[in-house]
Structures are given as C-alpha cells and as structure tokens.
Design a protein around this motif. Structure first.
Motif, short mmCIF file in Angstrom:
data_model
loop_
_atom_site.label_atom_id
_atom_site.label_comp_id
_atom_site.label_asym_id
_atom_site.label_seq_id
_atom_site.Cartn_x
_atom_site.Cartn_y
_atom_site.Cartn_z
N HIS A 46 43.12 33.94 32.53
CA HIS A 46 42.35 33.61 31.54
C HIS A 46 40.85 32.60 32.61
O HIS A 46 41.46 32.08 32.53
CB HIS A 46 42.29 33.12 30.91
CG HIS A 46 41.21 33.14 29.44
ND1 HIS A 46 40.24 31.91 29.55
CD2 HIS A 46 41.48 33.42 27.64
CE1 HIS A 46 39.74 32.35 28.01
NE2 HIS A 46 40.13 33.42 27.16
N GLU A 47 39.45 33.54 32.79
CA GLU A 47 38.78 33.03 33.49
C GLU A 47 37.99 31.48 33.00
O GLU A 47 37.05 31.00 33.30
CB GLU A 47 37.64 34.44 34.00
CG GLU A 47 37.06 33.25 34.74
CD GLU A 47 35.73 34.68 36.42
OE1 GLU A 47 35.41 33.95 36.99
OE2 GLU A 47 36.53 35.56 35.34
N ASN A 50 39.76 29.00 32.63
CA ASN A 50 40.10 28.49 34.57
C ASN A 50 38.73 27.31 34.42
O ASN A 50 38.71 26.36 34.90
CB ASN A 50 40.11 29.66 35.37
CG ASN A 50 40.27 28.91 36.56
OD1 ASN A 50 41.20 28.12 37.29
ND2 ASN A 50 39.08 28.83 37.77
N GLN A 51 37.36 28.00 34.33
CA GLN A 51 36.19 27.82 34.01
C GLN A 51 35.68 25.88 33.29
O GLN A 51 35.98 24.60 33.67
CB GLN A 51 35.25 28.52 33.11
CG GLN A 51 34.82 29.40 34.70
CD GLN A 51 34.04 29.32 35.69
OE1 GLN A 51 33.62 28.00 35.56
NE2 GLN A 51 34.08 30.05 36.79
N PHE A 68 34.15 37.31 31.92
CA PHE A 68 34.64 36.83 32.30
C PHE A 68 35.84 37.56 32.40
O PHE A 68 35.97 37.93 31.45
CB PHE A 68 35.10 35.14 31.54
CG PHE A 68 34.50 34.31 31.89
CD1 PHE A 68 33.45 33.92 32.71
CD2 PHE A 68 33.41 33.68 30.38
CE1 PHE A 68 32.67 33.45 33.16
CE2 PHE A 68 31.93 33.70 30.95
CZ PHE A 68 31.96 32.36 31.70
N ILE A 69 36.86 37.55 33.22
CA ILE A 69 37.99 37.86 33.85
C ILE A 69 39.00 37.99 32.38
O ILE A 69 39.36 36.44 32.52
CB ILE A 69 38.96 37.88 35.12
CG1 ILE A 69 38.25 38.46 36.22
CG2 ILE A 69 39.86 38.79 35.25
CD1 ILE A 69 38.35 38.24 37.83
#
Length: 373
Positions: A46-47, A50-51, A68-69
C-alpha cells in the motif's frame, strides 16, 4: 514497537465495516495490507500508507484509484500509539464521506489496539507470575537465591515471609466445574497476602504463617461458602513453617496430607502432623500394593473386590455390629452374615475376628488409592 496482529486487524475491519457500510483496510508498519474488507487485497503493498509511515504524515488523501500503487480513492490516516506510527487505517469511498468517518475510525482503532495490547500484557504478567510461583514452591530443583528473591519482588512477592502451605483438589465429579476458579479467587480474597495458583490438578495456597487452629478457621470459612453447592473438595495442610529454604518440603507434606484426605474421602481437610499409617503407606510401591490386594482377594473379580472391601469397611466402621452395618448397607442382617462368611471361605481370613482386621484395613487403604489414580 507495538505490532498489530492480523487477527486483531481482521476483527476490527469486520466490526467497523458492518457499522459504517464503507470499505476499510488496515496496513502494518511495513506498508503491507494485513486486513481489508476486500479479502483479495490482503498482502498487497500500500504505497499511500508507506508515504504516511516514511514521512510521518497526519493524513493522505487519494483522489484516484491509480494515484498510488495498491490504493483506492479515499483517505488514509496513521495509527499512532505512544507517539509512534504502528500502521495506517484507510477508508475507501468519496472523500467527504470517508473523511467524516476517518478520525472516528482512527481513534476507535487505536483504542481497540491499545486495549488488546493491555489485555495481552496483563495476561503475560499473570502467566509469568504463575510460572514463578510454581518454580519457587513446586520445583524440587529450585535453589533459593538472591536472584530468585529479586524475581519475586517483580511480582510483589516476598519469598522470605513465613508461610503455611495448603493444597486443594476437587472430587472427580467437580473437576471441570467453573466453581474451581471461584474457589481460587475466594482463597485469594480471604487474605490479601495469600498466593494461590494452579499446579497440575491442585490449587496451591501459600498463606501467612499461623497456627493450626487459625488454619482451621481459614478452611472452615471456605468450606462454609460452598456447603450448599454441589461440590466436594479436599485440602491438605503442611506441618508448619520452619525455614524459607524448605518451602518445597512444606509443599510435599501438604501434598501427602491431601492425598491421604482425598483417598479416604471422609475428612474435608487433613494436617500432615495428623498422619500416621499414611506416612508409611506412601513409601510402598504401587505394584507392591496391587500384589497385596491380589493375594488377599485371590480369584476375585474387580467388582467382587470392591463390594467385599466396602462390606468390610462398613462393618468395621460400625464396630462389628451386624445390625447397624446391615442397615447402612440396606441389606438383611442374615445377608450380611452370609457375605462375611463367604469372604472368609474364599480368602481364608475371617473379617469378624480382630486379628484379621489389620490385613483387611490395609487392603482397603491400598484399594482406595488405586481407585483414585
């Protein structure tokens, strides 16, 4: 750092998704989805999460599914416990709707996680404390050292304090009863300094040092509370405190008293200091006891041995009175006479004669022990 278990995360997602009718996902501290309303997304990267984790963001809004991915439209918020981000909760849906629920879901999730963690730490403390108590009192290999004393202090236990040891076991019919747990709590409540825990099939209680008459008061209060309940339990008591280094000896003595009490099934409690023949019987190997019974009751079936021993036991308890013993056995006196003569004919020993009372009484004690194994 506190971690969210997959099972806890799945439970939270299931409960809250049903409540707000929106899809929810929970992401771990490694930015991998560990729970999601859509089970197929579990395990995905989960991008957006992560951010948030890397940049310590207070919120990250996703406006398109391909921004986002591994993300979908909605909002994502950090899960913060003790000032650290341990994961991210995401709510999928139109931003205004998702944002309306976001902070509430974030706070509820943090509270649920903290509650689970608190319960886990409480349970671990109790388990560690019980392991220490068993090691200190029940393990014959334990040496009382300064480190053991220090370990006891971690659990607020002063192992130098003089104590008496009591062991309690339930009658087989009550072995699985919830009342066993109630008794454990009641023992602790009777004296705030009491240490009580389970070991094998026993409840072990280490109470403040006191004379036997005060121990009897302690036990009588406990028995009185359960007098009207369908419960039977037995208690063995040591012979007194002598030295903190000999706590395991006290445990063994209380255990011997308990075994004697529960095997005979007559008394509700027994003190080690009152044991007589039981001290000798405890040293006799089980196979020797079995051989003795088979020698006395040669060619008897198990049912015949049990019936014969019970008949003789009642006869002796009534001091050899045929009339009283027959009444207790609910048979005619002539029938009892016949049974006793039959036992004499088959064993060669007349239970009506005093000189044969000892071998029959010994067989009874051995049989009671084996029937309770």
């Amino acid at each position: 750092m506190l971690q969210i278990s997959k099972q806890d995360a799945a439970d939270i997602v299931d409960q809250l998704s049903n409540l707000i009718k929106l899809k929810i996902n929970i992401v771990g501290s490694d930015a991998i989805i560990i729970a999601n309303s859509d089970r197929e997304r579990v395990g995905d990267f989960h991008e957006a999460a992560n951010q948030i984790i890397q940049n310590k963001l207070e919120e990250l809004v996703v406006v398109t599914d391909d921004q986002f991915i591994g993300t979908q439209t909605g909002t994502n918020l950090p899960l913060v416990i003790d000032g650290q981000i341990i994961g991210v909760v995401g709510i999928t849906g139109p931003y205004e709707e998702a944002r309306a629920y976001g902070q509430i879901i974030k706070k509820m999730t943090e509270i649920l996680i903290q509650g689970k963690d608190r319960d886990s730490r409480i349970l671990k403390f109790k388990q560690d404390k019980e392991r220490f108590e068993i090691e200190w009192i029940c393990d014959p290999q334990t040496v009382i050292t300064d480190s053991l004393r220090a370990k006891g202090q971690e659990f607020n236990i002063d192992i130098k304090k003089p104590r008496r040891l009591l062991l309690l076991c339930m009658a087989q019919a009550n072995e699985e009863s919830d009342l066993k747990t109630d008794i454990l709590h009641d023992i602790r409540r009777q004296d705030p300094d009491t240490i009580a825990f389970r070991n094998l099939n026993f409840i072990v209680a280490a109470i403040n040092d006191r004379p036997d008459d005060k121990i009897e008061i302690f036990i009588d209060r406990l028995i009185a509370k359960y007098r009207d309940k369908d419960m039977k339990f037995f208690i063995g008591v040591d012979d007194g405190f002598t030295d903190m280094l000999k706590i395991h000896d006290q445990y063994n003595k209380a255990k011997k008293a308990l075994i004697s009490c529960s095997q005979l099934g007559i008394q509700r409690y027994c003190f080690y200091s009152n044991l007589n023949i039981e001290l000798v019987l405890d040293e006799i190997p089980l196979n020797a006891k079995q051989l003795y019974i088979s020698k006395i009751f040669k060619d008897f079936s198990k049912e015949e041995i049990d019936e014969s021993v019970n008949t003789i036991k009642v006869f002796y308890e009534e001091d050899g009175s045929i009339k009283r013993a027959a009444a207790r056995l609910n048979i005619h006196p002539n029938t009892l006479q016949y049974k006793l003569k039959r036992i004499e004919a088959r064993t060669g020993l007349d239970p009506r004669k005093l000189k044969f009372a000892a071998p029959f009484s010994l067989a009874e004690l051995f049989l009671v022990e084996m029937n309770n194994l």
